[in-house]
Scaffold this motif. Structure first.
Motif, PDB file in Angstrom:
ATOM      1  N   LEU A   8       0.832  -1.211   0.000  1.00 28.75           N
ATOM      2  CA  LEU A   8       0.000   0.000   0.000  1.00 28.75           C
ATOM      3  C   LEU A   8       0.862   1.255   0.000  1.00 28.75           C
ATOM      4  N   GLN A   9       1.959   1.199   0.771  1.00 31.24           N
ATOM      5  CA  GLN A   9       2.851   2.359   0.800  1.00 31.24           C
ATOM      6  C   GLN A   9       3.447   2.623  -0.584  1.00 31.24           C
ATOM      7  N   ALA A  10       3.859   1.540  -1.272  1.00 31.42           N
ATOM      8  CA  ALA A  10       4.428   1.712  -2.627  1.00 31.42           C
ATOM      9  C   ALA A  10       3.374   2.251  -3.587  1.00 31.42           C
ATOM     10  N   SER A  11       2.140   1.671  -3.474  1.00 35.02           N
ATOM     11  CA  SER A  11       1.080   2.147  -4.379  1.00 35.02           C
ATOM     12  C   SER A  11       0.734   3.596  -4.088  1.00 35.02           C
ATOM     13  N   SER A  12       0.713   3.952  -2.752  1.00 29.91           N
ATOM     14  CA  SER A  12       0.409   5.350  -2.405  1.00 29.91           C
ATOM     15  C   SER A  12       1.502   6.286  -2.910  1.00 29.91           C
ATOM     16  N   GLU A  13       2.769   5.856  -2.819  1.00 32.61           N
ATOM     17  CA  GLU A  13       3.852   6.695  -3.346  1.00 32.61           C
ATOM     18  C   GLU A  13       3.720   6.876  -4.859  1.00 32.61           C
ATOM     19  N   LYS A  14       3.397   5.739  -5.527  1.00 30.03           N
ATOM     20  CA  LYS A  14       3.199   5.856  -6.980  1.00 30.03           C
ATOM     21  C   LYS A  14       2.062   6.813  -7.297  1.00 30.03           C
ATOM     22  N   ARG A  15       0.980   6.663  -6.538  1.00 35.36           N
ATOM     23  CA  ARG A  15      -0.174   7.530  -6.791  1.00 35.36           C
ATOM     24  C   ARG A  15       0.153   8.984  -6.502  1.00 35.36           C
ATOM     25  N   ILE A  16       0.948   9.206  -5.441  1.00 32.74           N
ATOM     26  CA  ILE A  16       1.335  10.587  -5.104  1.00 32.74           C
ATOM     27  C   ILE A  16       2.175  11.186  -6.219  1.00 32.74           C
ATOM     28  N   THR A  17       3.105  10.388  -6.757  1.00 31.12           N
ATOM     29  CA  THR A  17       3.923  10.898  -7.879  1.00 31.12           C
ATOM     30  C   THR A  17       3.048  11.201  -9.091  1.00 31.12           C
ATOM     31  N   GLU A  18       2.072  10.287  -9.345  1.00 25.11           N
ATOM     32  CA  GLU A  18       1.169  10.543 -10.470  1.00 25.11           C
ATOM     33  C   GLU A  18       0.365  11.812 -10.255  1.00 25.11           C
ATOM     34  N   LEU A  19      -0.142  11.979  -9.017  1.00 32.18           N
ATOM     35  CA  LEU A  19      -0.919  13.182  -8.706  1.00 32.18           C
ATOM     36  C   LEU A  19      -0.062  14.438  -8.823  1.00 32.18           C
ATOM     37  N   GLN A  20       1.191  14.321  -8.366  1.00 29.73           N
ATOM     38  CA  GLN A  20       2.087  15.477  -8.506  1.00 29.73           C
ATOM     39  C   GLN A  20       2.305  15.821  -9.984  1.00 29.73           C
ATOM     40  N   ALA A  21       2.482  14.760 -10.804  1.00 27.30           N
ATOM     41  CA  ALA A  21       2.659  15.017 -12.248  1.00 27.30           C
ATOM     42  C   ALA A  21       1.409  15.654 -12.841  1.00 27.30           C
ATOM     43  N   GLN A  22       0.236  15.106 -12.414  1.00 26.19           N
ATOM     44  CA  GLN A  22      -1.012  15.696 -12.914  1.00 26.19           C
ATOM     45  C   GLN A  22      -1.166  17.135 -12.446  1.00 26.19           C
ATOM     46  N   ASN A  23      -0.796  17.386 -11.192  1.00 21.69           N
ATOM     47  CA  ASN A  23      -0.879  18.761 -10.682  1.00 21.69           C
ATOM     48  C   ASN A  23       0.042  19.700 -11.468  1.00 21.69           C
ATOM     49  N   SER A  24       1.241  19.188 -11.789  1.00 18.01           N
ATOM     50  CA  SER A  24       2.159  20.027 -12.588  1.00 18.01           C
ATOM     51  C   SER A  24       1.564  20.317 -13.968  1.00 18.01           C
ATOM     52  N   GLU A  25       0.936  19.273 -14.566  1.00 28.63           N
ATOM     53  CA  GLU A  25       0.295  19.487 -15.862  1.00 28.63           C
ATOM     54  C   GLU A  25      -0.831  20.504 -15.752  1.00 28.63           C
ATOM     55  N   HIS A  26      -1.654  20.314 -14.642  1.00 29.13           N
ATOM     56  CA  HIS A  26      -2.754  21.262 -14.445  1.00 29.13           C
ATOM     57  C   HIS A  26      -2.240  22.672 -14.213  1.00 29.13           C
ATOM     58  N   GLN A  27      -1.144  22.801 -13.476  1.00 30.41           N
ATOM     59  CA  GLN A  27      -0.575  24.134 -13.274  1.00 30.41           C
ATOM     60  C   GLN A  27      -0.107  24.746 -14.606  1.00 30.41           C
ATOM     61  N   ALA A  28       0.506  23.891 -15.440  1.00 31.88           N
ATOM     62  CA  ALA A  28       0.938  24.410 -16.763  1.00 31.88           C
ATOM     63  C   ALA A  28      -0.263  24.871 -17.581  1.00 31.88           C
ATOM     64  N   ARG A  29      -1.324  24.034 -17.530  1.00 28.43           N
ATOM     65  CA  ARG A  29      -2.533  24.428 -18.251  1.00 28.43           C
ATOM     66  C   ARG A  29      -3.128  25.708 -17.678  1.00 28.43           C
ATOM     67  N   LEU A  30      -3.129  25.790 -16.335  1.00 23.81           N
ATOM     68  CA  LEU A  30      -3.654  27.011 -15.722  1.00 23.81           C
ATOM     69  C   LEU A  30      -2.835  28.232 -16.128  1.00 23.81           C
ATOM     70  N   ASP A  31      -1.526  28.044 -16.194  1.00 19.72           N
ATOM     71  CA  ASP A  31      -0.690  29.166 -16.658  1.00 19.72           C
ATOM     72  C   ASP A  31      -1.081  29.579 -18.084  1.00 19.72           C
ATOM     73  N   ILE A  32      -1.322  28.553 -18.891  1.00 15.86           N
ATOM     74  CA  ILE A  32      -1.731  28.858 -20.279  1.00 15.86           C
ATOM     75  C   ILE A  32      -3.060  29.596 -20.275  1.00 15.86           C
ATOM     76  N   TYR A  33      -4.014  29.073 -19.402  1.00 10.80           N
ATOM     77  CA  TYR A  33      -5.321  29.737 -19.330  1.00 10.80           C
ATOM     78  C   TYR A  33      -5.191  31.158 -18.810  1.00 10.80           C
TER      79      TYR A  33
END
Length: 554
Positions: free
Chosen positions: A505-530
């Motif tokens: 669970l810890q490994a899956s949560s870390e993976k999910r956190i990294t994915e969420l961080q990547a998604q957040n970075s993408e969303h931030q880039a999109r927000l900057d564009i917006y």
């Protein structure tokens, strides 16, 4: 005696008759002379001499009459005295006969008393023999009980064995071993594995305590990381809300312009995608919270089980201490009971000595009273004989008063003899009562010793029952230890499975956190564009506003 008295009375009567005949002859002779003289002389003148002679003859006749009367009186007195003597002799014969009867009765009573005394002595001897046999049996049983108590105490003291002694005794067969050796071997076989199991359980307890401390540290770290993730997640949610508000504002602005119509489908698709991602993130968050709650519950259950194991270990230690204390108390009780047995033995010896002394005193007092009684009887019989002889002599020589005095003396002597006999009987009764009291005391002592022996047997039974109960407790503790070992193994397996799941669970949560961080970075880039697009739109709107105002004015 009656024949002699009758002969004497006949002689007295004959002599009295002869004297009366002489007197009558003497009285008749002068009358014949006077008549003859008167006839011869005729009418002779009476002279003075004749008158004197007649007077003298008359006086002589009077004297003879008086003599005859006195003789009659003497004869009557002789007859009276002879009758009295006969009566006194008859009474004396009756008294002698009564004396003989009393002497015979006394002899018979003495013989009966001697027979009764001999029978009583035989009964006493038989009772004493039975008492001595019973006493010997009690002494033998007492010695056996003391030996058994000493053996039990020695066995309790020398109950533990070393490994070398155990190997030596185990090499011999069971038939050649003595009872304490066999018991010590069995005790070593039962106790040694328990000691080893206790040591192993202590080692396992220490290992489990270390693992618990490590798990606690890991749980603390996980809780800290979880709290940090929650904080980050809350910050992300806040930022998402802000972005949603900004998106709403941009949507309103876009609706006012032409860009809304051109990019409506794209914005809608992106909004739907963002909403789906938010829903998935919420679901994952709920799943993580549920897994965290389950882990906290399992952790609390594990802590409770560890606490129960610690309590069982402490209880086992307390049971061991309690058994050691009971063993010490039993040894102390055995010592006290041995002292008590020694005291009872000394008391028995003292009672034996006292009984022998009382029996000797009883025998001496009985012999003393018997000799005194015999001496008194002999003296009194001699006194009675002397008195009777004196009384017989006095009765032969004296009158009624002496006879009455002698009768009084005889009665007093008889009363004294009866009183002394009653005193002797009372003394014998007192001696018998004392003997009965001594027998009652001896029986009470015998009953008390028997009751004490029964108490000791009952205490031995209680001790055997307590030892059996201790063995049962040891067996129950061994069973509980085996159950605890099985449960510990189960819990160890559960811990391993849970740790594996936790790490996964810890490994899956870390993976999910990294994915969420990547998604957040993408969303931030999109927000900057917006934001850039919004700024450009604002500039365009600001540029187009004066043209629109001028057109409206025109």
């Amino acid at each position: 005696m009656s024949r002699k008295i009758s002969k004497e009375s006949k002689k007295v009567n004959i002599s009295s008759s002869l004297e009366s005949e002489d007197i009558s002859l003497e009285t008749t002779v002068p009358t014949d002379d006077i008549s003859s003289s008167e006839e011869r002389e005729g009418k002779v003148k009476i002279t003075r001499q004749l008158i004197e002679r007649k007077e003298l003859l008359h006086n002589i006749q009077l004297l003879k009459i008086e003599l005859s009367q006195k003789n009659m009186m003497i004869d009557n007195l002789k007859v009276e005295y002879l009758t009295k003597i006969e009566e006194l002799e008859e009474k004396l014969n009756d008294a002698l006969h009564q004396k003989q009867l009393l002497s015979l009765r006394l002899d018979n009573q003495l013989t009966f008393q001697q027979k009764d005394a001999s029978k009583y002595q035989e009964l006493m001897k038989q009772e004493m023999e039975t008492i001595l046999l019973r006493q010997k049996q009690l002494e033998e049983t007492n010695l056996q009980l003391r030996e058994k108590a000493g053996d039990v105490r020695r066995n309790l003291r020398d109950f533990e064995l070393t490994e070398e002694q155990y190997t030596k005794l185990k090499a011999f067969p069971e038939d050649q071993l003595s009872i304490p050796e066999y018991v010590s071997v069995r005790f070593y076989e039962l106790v040694n594995p328990l000691k080893k199991e206790i040591c192993e359980l202590q080692v396992k307890r220490n290992i489990l305590a270390e693992e618990l401390s490590a798990n606690k540290d890991q749980l603390k770290q996980l809780t800290e990381t979880y709290e940090e993730d929650r904080k980050n997640y809350s910050e992300v949610q806040i930022r998402c809300q802000r972005l949603a508000l900004e998106l709403a504002d941009t949507k309103q602005l876009i609706q006012q312009g032409d860009y809304r119509q051109e990019n409506y489908d794209k914005v809608k698709s992106e909004r739907d995608a963002f909403e789906q991602e938010v829903i998935e993130l919420r679901r994952k968050h709920e799943i993580l919270e549920a897994s965290h709650i389950i882990q906290t519950r399992e952790r609390s259950e594990l802590s409770k089980e560890v606490a129960t194991l610690q309590q069982t270990v402490t209880l086992l230690q307390k049971d061991k201490e309690y058994l050691n204390r009971q063993n010490m108390e039993l040894s102390v009780r055995c010592a006290h009971e041995e002292d008590r047995l020694e005291r009872l033995q000394t008391q028995l010896e003292e009672t034996k000595k006292a009984r022998e002394e009382m029996y000797e005193k009883y025998v001496t007092s009985r012999d003393h009273y018997k000799t005194e009684y015999e001496n008194k009887l002999h003296d009194e019989l001699e006194q009675i004989r002397l008195k009777t002889n004196q009384e017989i002599d006095q009765l032969r020589n004296a009158s009624r008063e002496m006879y009455e005095r002698e009768n009084r003396n005889l009665r007093e002597a008889r009363d004294n003899a009866v009183a002394e006999k009653e005193r002797a009987m009372m003394a014998e009764k007192d001696a018998l009562e004392k003997h009965d009291q001594l027998l009652d005391r001896y029986r009470e002592l015998q009953l008390s010793t028997e009751s004490k022996v029964t108490e000791f047997l009952h205490q031995i039974k209680l001790k055997s029952f307590e030892s059996e109960r201790v063995q049962l407790l040891q067996e129950e503790t061994a069973r509980n230890l085996t159950q605890c070992q099985l449960e510990c193994e189960k819990y160890q397996k559960k811990l391993e499975v849970l740790t594996k799941e936790f790490y996964s669970l810890q490994a899956s949560s870390e993976k999910r956190i990294t994915e969420l961080q990547a998604q957040n970075s993408e969303h931030q880039a999109r927000l900057d564009i917006y934001e850039k697009l919004e700024k450009e739109l604002d500039e365009i709107i600001m540029q187009t506003k004066p043209d629109i105002i001028s057109k409206s004015i025109l």
